[in-house]
Each structure stands twice: as structure tokens, then as C-alpha cells.
Enzyme design. Sequence first.
Site, PDB file in Angstrom:
ATOM      1  N   TRP A 102       0.455  -4.389  -5.056  1.00 31.57           N
ATOM      2  CA  TRP A 102      -0.647  -3.435  -5.175  1.00 31.57           C
ATOM      3  C   TRP A 102      -0.840  -2.961  -6.603  1.00 31.57           C
ATOM      4  O   TRP A 102      -1.962  -2.676  -7.030  1.00 31.57           O
ATOM      5  CB  TRP A 102      -0.443  -2.242  -4.224  1.00 31.57           C
ATOM      6  CG  TRP A 102      -0.590  -2.664  -2.793  1.00 31.57           C
ATOM      7  CD1 TRP A 102       0.397  -2.744  -1.854  1.00 31.57           C
ATOM      8  CD2 TRP A 102      -1.795  -3.094  -2.135  1.00 31.57           C
ATOM      9  NE1 TRP A 102      -0.116  -3.201  -0.660  1.00 31.57           N
ATOM     10  CE2 TRP A 102      -1.451  -3.421  -0.798  1.00 31.57           C
ATOM     11  CE3 TRP A 102      -3.117  -3.237  -2.547  1.00 31.57           C
ATOM     12  CZ2 TRP A 102      -2.396  -3.879   0.128  1.00 31.57           C
ATOM     13  CZ3 TRP A 102      -4.050  -3.694  -1.623  1.00 31.57           C
ATOM     14  CH2 TRP A 102      -3.685  -4.005  -0.306  1.00 31.57           C
ATOM     15  N   ASP A 176      -0.638   5.735  -8.228  1.00 32.52           N
ATOM     16  CA  ASP A 176      -0.983   5.403  -6.839  1.00 32.52           C
ATOM     17  C   ASP A 176       0.225   5.771  -5.986  1.00 32.52           C
ATOM     18  O   ASP A 176       1.260   5.110  -6.054  1.00 32.52           O
ATOM     19  CB  ASP A 176      -1.287   3.905  -6.724  1.00 32.52           C
ATOM     20  CG  ASP A 176      -1.543   3.469  -5.276  1.00 32.52           C
ATOM     21  OD1 ASP A 176      -1.498   4.324  -4.363  1.00 32.52           O
ATOM     22  OD2 ASP A 176      -1.793   2.263  -5.068  1.00 32.52           O
ATOM     23  N   LYS A 200      -0.502   6.509   5.439  1.00 36.82           N
ATOM     24  CA  LYS A 200       0.941   6.361   5.568  1.00 36.82           C
ATOM     25  C   LYS A 200       1.555   7.743   5.869  1.00 36.82           C
ATOM     26  O   LYS A 200       1.996   7.988   6.990  1.00 36.82           O
ATOM     27  CB  LYS A 200       1.557   5.743   4.307  1.00 36.82           C
ATOM     28  CG  LYS A 200       1.352   4.229   4.235  1.00 36.82           C
ATOM     29  CD  LYS A 200       0.262   3.868   3.273  1.00 36.82           C
ATOM     30  CE  LYS A 200       0.174   2.458   2.779  1.00 36.82           C
ATOM     31  NZ  LYS A 200       0.286   1.332   3.624  1.00 36.82           N
TER      32      LYS A 200
END
Lengths: 366, 366
Positions: A102, A176, A200
Amino acid sequence: MKRVINYSAGPAGIPLEVLEQARDEMLDWNNTGCSVMEVSHRGKDYDALHMGTMDLFREVAGLPADYHVLFTTGGASMQFLMLPMNYLGEGKEADYILTGNWAQGAAKEAKRYGKISNPANMEVEAGSGKFVAIPKQGELKLNPNAEYVHYTSNNTVEGTQWHYIPDVKGKPLCCDMSSDIFSRPLDFTKFSLFYAGAQKNLGPSGVTVVAVKDEFLAKAHDGLPAMLGYKSYQDKFSMHNTPPCFSIYILNLVLNWIKKNGGLEAIGKMNDKKQKLLYGMVDNSKGYYKGLANTDSRSSMNIDFKLPTAELDDKFVKDAKAAGIVQTKGYRSMGGIRLSAYNAVTIKDVETTVQFMQDFMAKNPA
Amino acid sequence: MKRVINYSAGPAGIPLEVLEQARDEMLDWNNTGCSVMEVSHRGKDYDALHMGTMDLFREVAGLPADYHVLFTTGGASMQFLMLPMNYLGEGKEADYILTGNWAQGAAKEAKRYGKISNPANMEVEAGSGKFVAIPKQGELKLNPNAEYVHYTSNNTVEGTQWHYIPDVKGKPLCCDMSSDIFSRPLDFTKFSLFYAGAQKNLGPSGVTVVAVKDEFLAKAHDGLPAMLGYKSYQDKFSMHNTPPCFSIYILNLVLNWIKKNGGLEAIGKMNDKKQKLLYGMVDNSKGYYKGLANTDSRSSMNIDFKLPTAELDDKFVKDAKAAGIVQTKGYRSMGGIRLSAYNAVTIKDVETTVQFMQDFMAKNPA
């Protein structure tokens, strides 16, 4: 069917009390005679929820008043785009630390808007897509011309996590935090901007929280399209168009759940206990369970390991499911097992899982 | 509190059976032992829901196989941006028909990407922001160089609606249907692209449906950022990142509800009956209730009117609320009353409302 122990990497488990409240309020929220999905975002009931959720986020994070909380859509992937679009452009540079899949994704989109340098690239071999470690402070080669430094605090795929906040020599630090936000106490004031897709630790997919320090927000470009410029979210408190109201409502309930359970201090202790139990099992299995990340870079959120054979990996997933422990299969590029033990996974869930792992190992020798 | 009669302009009412099902499945969806919010979007349960919802959308619309259904975020406002970004650029032109506030908003964003012409601009006076009518076919001055023609099928603020599909001489026709999609049968194959934020007739906010004819999709630009290019949504079936799963789930339930209730033919008849009752009351009130839109351009979705004085408007909103009829206040720039009678508002709700209007008029003479 009864509720299962849920290790989904995201969308992930949500605390049971939150779901129960959402269920009980489905036909009549806040005494409106409507679901929270059915009220105007311009009305006073939703407005109080919306603004209250921003305040609650600041409170849980311990953020001072000079931070804005923005609610965006499109997940972290949209932030991969919005961040550089808001700060880069012709001749501008930014630092992206590469620690996983990511992090690479974020850097890839950023390249459209400026020159991207990498203070560290932890890919084991160029093009391998394999990452097992977090860089040490001394390994970071910062670009003095960078407008900001971006990193990914937890690597969901690779099961690695930063255990310190990097010192970036006064540059604006952007992060992030999608897969470990609010899993532990952290000095969030070190960040000029951080963001997280909710799915999440914060709630369901559909909303992304972006927290920005006002002095950094002031530097964002003006005149961008309303849906892509941070300043339009700031100006209208993320209400310049209809926000994803239901996702924000669940976010609110989850933040209240964190607060009620002792805040990040208590949540951090719980997660620490969980990771010790799980990695303890891995480390005491005499190599039966083999962790995939370097020990010092292990994530407390995503516990990745492999069994002696791919067949045993598959049997583990199958038997775990039969035992009510679900979504344990590793990410497609990684194989093996991934246990994503986000905040909604309880210590009791983990104890049950460790017992299962113990039994599985005994019944299925290598 | 008991359920109310809900005239919210959006987010709007959702059919009661849909909410009841969502409530009942909150802790255990599809026999997974999880909420639909808690399962991986890569798992088979969610995948079947996601792909099934695309199929169901095509089925309800009567779309042939050469249309793709995309799930995006950011509401119609994001489409104001994505549409021109995907089709315009240096030297390209597009036609935007201006019939209201949101049509203007779409044209404004489009100007960033190309030269925008207006086949009709229905603003009563330049800069007034006032619109009361839909243009007639003969009034449309199409630009022969336009890449596409865009219009807004229903104007939520102004209470006007297109009662025909414009003939645009073979140009790709694009339409923002946010506030009247699936309110009536329509030949959706006339459109190269149409889109709708879900929060009026399709479900909750948080997801926007974009339906695109394959031959038009093929002309979209390549190489755009993953979150903004239609082709990345096409390539990965809108799963290139985590979609807004819960909103898509409710969308699925709403589409099933439409189907179960006889599809668009039956829904159209219901809405026709509702609008006749409401406008009938307005027209038979001897000027007590005064409609704001031109009669031939009236919307079946948003019924805008004023009472003899602003004080009576306020009293109407207050008394209606006391009678369990909520969210009746007009849009801030319009004043007066707006009854948004989307699909989830029943004929019985409307009959109750008409009776209330009758009684209110009798008790509160001008």
C-alpha cells in the site's frame, strides 16, 4: 448461526455493542422516527452527530484545537491521490517511505503530481513485492526539498508495523494509518496529516477520516475540484455534499466504545496482550508456525505466518472455520495465514484461537 | 417514537421492509456469523452480493448486457468531476443543459476540462439562481462539436422534472438521475451514461451508481488515477479498493423491494397517483397553496409550494411535524414547503398528508 471470531483484514469486525445499538436504532434513531440513513444531512439531528464525531475523534486522539477532522470517501486510495494533488505540482517533491504494497500504491499515485523520492525502500528485491521490515531511524535518507514525508504506519499485507514515529527533521509528516489507527496511544501531534479508511479499527467501509494540522491545511492548493480539495472539506465541515452518513454514525459509535473502554491507553494494553499471546504461540511452536515478518518489525494488528506446508495452511483455514474462527487466509500474494486482530477482536477470542492453534499443531504434525 | 411520514429531500426514506431486514441481519448476515459490514470484500459472500447488485440494477432498469454498472463514492458531485475528466481535455467540448442548481454545479466542474456550451439555460434571470421550467425539445440548441450532452432529469431544489428524454441527434446522452432514478419506467438504453447518488430512491448515501454503455466506456481516457478513471472501475468491477459495502447492501435490498413490488411499471403508477393527490390539493386550494414550478415542468418527486405568508410556511412545518409528517421545509434558497415524495413514501402517507393540508388550510385562513 452464532457470532464468529472474525480475523478479516478489512472490512473487519465491529464491537458487538456497536452492532447491537445500530440494530436497536434501525427504525428510530435519536427519537426521530427515522433511521439515521433517512434524515437530511442538513437537519439538526445529523448535524449534531456529524460535528460531534469530529470532536470525539479529536478527543480520542488527544488532538489540540488546531487540527481539522475531515470525512472523505473512496478509502485510503483516494488519499493516495488527494494528498499529492493538494500539495505537489510542477517542480515540487515529496518523500514516500516504501514498506509494503500500500505504501507503493500511495507513491505511485503521487508520481502524477511531483517528483517522488524514497527515504527508504524496504522491498527485499526490486520488483519482488516482498517486504519484511520497517527501516530504522538511521536508515532514512530524507530529501531536503520534500514538501512532506509520507509513510504507512502498519502494513496490512506484510504484517509489519512502525514501532516509532520517524523524525523527519521538521518536514510535515503524513501517514496512512488505515490499519492501525487507534490501536495504541500515539503522539498524534507529530503528524501534519494522517488518514485512515474506517474499515479496520474505526467502523465500516465508506468513510475515510483525514486529520490535518491547520498550518498544513493552509498550504493546500486553492481552486481544486470541490470533491478533491482539502479546503472545500474544511470550509464546509465535509458537508459540501451529502456525506456517507451511516458510516459516520457507526464511526461515532465505535469512537464512543473506545472512550468507554478506557481510551487508547486501555486499547493499547489489550492489543499488546493479544499480540503477545499470538506471537508467543508462533514462537513457541518449534517452527511449526513460522512468522513472515522480521521479529522487530512485527505488526500487532496483522499476524502473518505459515505452516509447514501449503496443504496444512489450507487445512488450518478450513478447520478454524469449522471451529468458528473465520477469515484467517493470508493475502493472495503472501499465502499462509493472516490473523487480523483489530480492536474488535477480544482477548477471549485470541485465547480461544491460541488453544485452537495448539490443538491443530498436536493433531496435524508436520 | 413511532415511525414518521418522511419527506426528506435526501438522504430520504427507505422502505420499512428493507430497514427491518437490515435490522434483523445486523449480527448475522447470510449465515456468516458477521454483519455485512464485517466481511472481507474479497470473500465469496460479499462478492456474490456485489456482483448480484450490479445484475439486479441492470434487470430493474431493463438494461441490455452491453452496459456496465459501476459503484463509485463521493455522490453525484464526484460524477460532476469524473465525467468530464474521463471524456474531455484540451480542445474538447460538451453540452450541459441548465435547469437548476445541481445542473449548474455539474457544468461548473466540467469547465475545468473543456469548453462547455448550453443547449438551454433555463435560469429565469442571469445570476438569479431561479429556475421554474424544463426546456422543450425545439428549444435545445445543440453544439455539433460536443463529445456528449448532459442534463439533470429531476431538479431536487426547484421541483421540476423532464417528462421526455431529449433527442440529442446521436450524441452520447449523459444524465444525472440522482433524484428521480427508478421512480418510473424509462428507456434507459437512450443513455450512454447515467448516474445517481443512492440517497433518494436507491438507499443510503455513500454509494453512487454509474451505468455506462460499453461503446461509450471504451472512449473514456486511459491512465487516469485509479479512483477517478471509469476504466479502473470497469476492469475490477468497482473492487479495485474497498467499496462502500453497507450502502451497496442496502441498495441491493431496495432493488429487490422494487422488483418484488412490480418493478418500475408499478412504481411509476404509484408515484403518478401520489403526485396527482399532492398537486391536486395544491391546485384545488384556490391559491392557498401556490406551486413554485411551471405546471408542465412539475416534478413527481419534489413538490414545492408556498403558503400565503412565510409565517404560515413556518407554522405548516411545525404543525406537520406535530402530526408526524417531517422534513417538509423548503430548500434554503427557495423557502416555502418541499415534499419529497420518493419511492419509499406510500400512497397512504400521501393521503394522510393531503388530509393534513386540507385541515391546515381550514384552520389557518390566509
